[in-house]
Design a protein around this motif. Structure first.
Motif, PDB file in Angstrom:
ATOM      1  N   MET A 185      47.821  34.283  39.407  1.00 18.58           N
ATOM      2  CA  MET A 185      47.708  34.917  37.866  1.00 18.58           C
ATOM      3  C   MET A 185      47.367  35.388  37.237  1.00 18.58           C
ATOM      4  SD  MET A 185      47.654  30.698  36.336  1.00 18.58           S
ATOM      5  CE  MET A 185      48.481  30.995  35.338  1.00 18.58           C
ATOM      6  N   VAL A 186      47.239  36.379  36.227  1.00 21.23           N
ATOM      7  CA  VAL A 186      46.390  37.409  35.266  1.00 21.23           C
ATOM      8  C   VAL A 186      46.174  36.287  34.521  1.00 21.23           C
ATOM      9  CG1 VAL A 186      47.113  38.913  37.059  1.00 21.23           C
ATOM     10  CG2 VAL A 186      47.972  38.672  34.353  1.00 21.23           C
ATOM     11  N   ALA A 245      45.275  31.709  30.723  1.00 19.02           N
ATOM     12  CA  ALA A 245      46.308  31.329  31.111  1.00 19.02           C
ATOM     13  C   ALA A 245      45.932  30.731  32.571  1.00 19.02           C
ATOM     14  CB  ALA A 245      47.740  32.168  31.640  1.00 19.02           C
ATOM     15  N   ILE A 246      44.898  31.534  32.659  1.00 18.25           N
ATOM     16  CA  ILE A 246      44.535  31.038  33.882  1.00 18.25           C
ATOM     17  C   ILE A 246      43.657  29.848  33.930  1.00 18.25           C
ATOM     18  CG2 ILE A 246      42.678  31.068  36.281  1.00 18.25           C
ATOM     19  CD1 ILE A 246      43.067  34.363  35.431  1.00 18.25           C
ATOM     20  N   MET A 247      42.898  29.552  32.607  1.00 14.42           N
ATOM     21  CA  MET A 247      41.734  28.445  32.490  1.00 14.42           C
ATOM     22  C   MET A 247      42.871  27.433  32.426  1.00 14.42           C
ATOM     23  SD  MET A 247      39.113  30.014  29.936  1.00 14.42           S
ATOM     24  CE  MET A 247      38.449  28.306  29.171  1.00 14.42           C
ATOM     25  N   GLU A 248      44.309  27.836  31.671  1.00 13.53           N
ATOM     26  CA  GLU A 248      44.700  26.890  31.379  1.00 13.53           C
ATOM     27  C   GLU A 248      45.842  26.199  32.034  1.00 13.53           C
ATOM     28  OE1 GLU A 248      46.960  26.606  26.766  1.00 13.53           O
ATOM     29  OE2 GLU A 248      47.662  28.089  28.203  1.00 13.53           O
ATOM     30  N   PHE A 272      43.972  44.699  36.053  1.00 11.76           N
ATOM     31  CA  PHE A 272      42.923  44.502  35.174  1.00 11.76           C
ATOM     32  C   PHE A 272      42.553  43.227  35.983  1.00 11.76           C
ATOM     33  CE2 PHE A 272      47.275  42.838  33.747  1.00 11.76           C
ATOM     34  CZ  PHE A 272      46.993  41.198  33.114  1.00 11.76           C
ATOM     35  N   ILE A 273      41.713  42.742  35.736  1.00 11.79           N
ATOM     36  CA  ILE A 273      40.960  41.552  35.686  1.00 11.79           C
ATOM     37  C   ILE A 273      40.629  40.558  34.499  1.00 11.79           C
ATOM     38  CG2 ILE A 273      39.605  42.564  37.506  1.00 11.79           C
ATOM     39  CD1 ILE A 273      37.694  43.277  35.489  1.00 11.79           C
ATOM     40  N   PRO A 274      40.810  39.337  34.696  1.00 11.96           N
ATOM     41  CA  PRO A 274      40.619  38.534  35.860  1.00 11.96           C
ATOM     42  C   PRO A 274      41.697  38.355  36.825  1.00 11.96           C
ATOM     43  CG  PRO A 274      40.535  36.740  34.451  1.00 11.96           C
ATOM     44  CD  PRO A 274      40.424  37.952  33.453  1.00 11.96           C
ATOM     45  N   VAL A 275      41.902  38.321  38.282  1.00 10.01           N
ATOM     46  CA  VAL A 275      42.684  37.403  38.370  1.00 10.01           C
ATOM     47  C   VAL A 275      42.798  36.301  39.105  1.00 10.01           C
ATOM     48  CG1 VAL A 275      44.599  38.144  41.056  1.00 10.01           C
ATOM     49  CG2 VAL A 275      43.765  39.816  39.263  1.00 10.01           C
ATOM     50  N   LEU A 276      43.457  35.664  39.194  1.00 10.92           N
ATOM     51  CA  LEU A 276      43.589  34.039  40.552  1.00 10.92           C
ATOM     52  C   LEU A 276      44.161  34.590  41.379  1.00 10.92           C
ATOM     53  CD1 LEU A 276      41.924  31.076  39.718  1.00 10.92           C
ATOM     54  CD2 LEU A 276      43.798  29.717  39.476  1.00 10.92           C
ATOM     55  N   GLN A 277      43.705  33.601  42.185  1.00 14.62           N
ATOM     56  CA  GLN A 277      44.571  33.228  43.876  1.00 14.62           C
ATOM     57  C   GLN A 277      44.171  32.300  44.139  1.00 14.62           C
ATOM     58  OE1 GLN A 277      43.722  36.078  47.240  1.00 14.62           O
ATOM     59  NE2 GLN A 277      45.961  35.588  47.762  1.00 14.62           N
ATOM     60  N   ASP A 278      45.427  31.726  44.543  1.00 13.44           N
ATOM     61  CA  ASP A 278      44.811  29.897  44.402  1.00 13.44           C
ATOM     62  C   ASP A 278      46.431  29.901  45.268  1.00 13.44           C
ATOM     63  OD1 ASP A 278      44.823  27.035  44.783  1.00 13.44           O
ATOM     64  OD2 ASP A 278      45.340  26.284  42.688  1.00 13.44           O
ATOM     65  N   GLY A 279      46.031  29.973  46.789  1.00 13.16           N
ATOM     66  CA  GLY A 279      47.425  29.422  47.469  1.00 13.16           C
ATOM     67  C   GLY A 279      48.773  30.531  47.127  1.00 13.16           C
TER      68      GLY A 279
END
Length: 214
Positions: free
Chosen positions: A60-61, A65-68, A49-56
Motif C-alpha cells: 500500500m501507498v 490509507a495505510i493507517m486506516e 514516492f514514500i511511504p510504502v507499506l508491505q504486509d505479506g
C-alpha cells in the motif's frame, strides 16, 4: 513481518505502529538520491514516492490509507473511533485533514524551495499553498479551543495525522505555532509511541536534531 519503506510521511505510520505495538522493520529510501536509483523500492512503488507499506502480499501507498488499513486489519484499537461514536465525524475529518488540508499543501512549498530554480522559488503556487494551509489550520485551532484532542477527550490516529502536519510546517519554516497548538503538540509528542518512532526513524530524528543545533 510488516515493512515500512521510507520516512517522511512514513513517520505517521511508524508512530501508529508503535502505538499499536506491532512489529515492523523500517527500510530507508533516499529520495534525494533519486527513487529511480533504488530498483527494489521502485518495484514496490513505480510512482516513486514514500511511504510504502508491505504486509505479506499486501502493498500500500498513501500514509492515511495505510493507517486506516493497519487499524482495520490489526484492531480493534482505541486509536480508531467507532463509527457509532458521536465524535466519529471529527475523527474522520481530522484524520484526513492532516494530509489533504495541511501537510499536502506545505509539501508543495517545501519541494519548491528545495528543487525549483532560484527564479521560481517564490511563485504564486507556493504562496497560495501556504495560504491554503493557514486557512485549514483554523479548523485545528478552533477544535483545540473546544477539546484537548482532535476527536474530543482522547488521543486517536487523527492526532497522529495532524501533529505530523503541524510539526512538518513548523520545522520547514512555513508556520509558527500558536500557544494552543504548542500545548497540543507537547501533549501528543510526549507519548511513548512518538518517542519510539523518533528513535526508529533516523532520518527524521537527524533532521530535528539539525534544527536544534544549526
Amino acid at each position: 513481518m510488516i515493512t515500512l519503506w521510507g520516512e517522511g510521511r512514513g513517520f505517521r505510520v511508524s508512530w501508529l505502529l508503535e502505538e499499536m505495538g506491532l512489529a515492523y522493520r523500517l527500510r530507508d529510501v533516499d529520495l534525494l538520491v533519486g527513487a529511480e536509483n533504488d530498483p527494489e523500492f521502485m518495484a514496490m512503488n513505480p510512482a516513486g514516492f514514500i511511504p510504502v507499506l508491505q504486509d505479506g502480499e499486501a502493498v500500500m501507498v498513501e500514509s492515511i490509507a495505510i493507517m486506516e488499513y493497519l487499524m482495520a486489519r490489526y484492531g480493534p484499537t482505541p486509536l480508531a473511533v467507532d463509527p457509532r461514536d458521536p465524535t466519529f465525524h471529527l475523527y474522520q475529518q481530522f484524520l484526513h485533514l492532516g494530509e489533504a488540508g495541511l501537510a499536502g499543501f506545505i509539501f508543495i512549498a517545501v519541494m519548491t524551495r528545495i528543487v525549483a530554480p532560484e527564479a521560481d522559488k517564490d511563485n504564486w503556487s507556493t504562496r497560495e499553498s501556504v495560504k491554503l494551509f493557514e486557512a485549514r489550520r483554523r479548523l485545528v485551532t478552533r477544535q483545540l479551543a473546544r477539546t484537548p484532542y482532535m476527536a474530543g477527550e482522547a488521543f486517536t490516529a487523527a492526532d497522529i495525522s495532524v501533529t505530523y502536519a503541524l510539526e512538518f510546517a513548523k520545522r520547514s519554516g512555513f508556520a509558527t505555532l500558536g500557544e494552543a497548538e504548542q500545548a497540543y503538540v507537547a501533549r501528543t509528542t510526549a507519548r511513548e509511541g512518538y518517542r519510539r518512532a523518533m528513535q526508529t526513524c533516523h532520518a527524521t530524528r537527524g533532521w530535528v536534531e539539525s534544527l536544534a543545533n544549526p
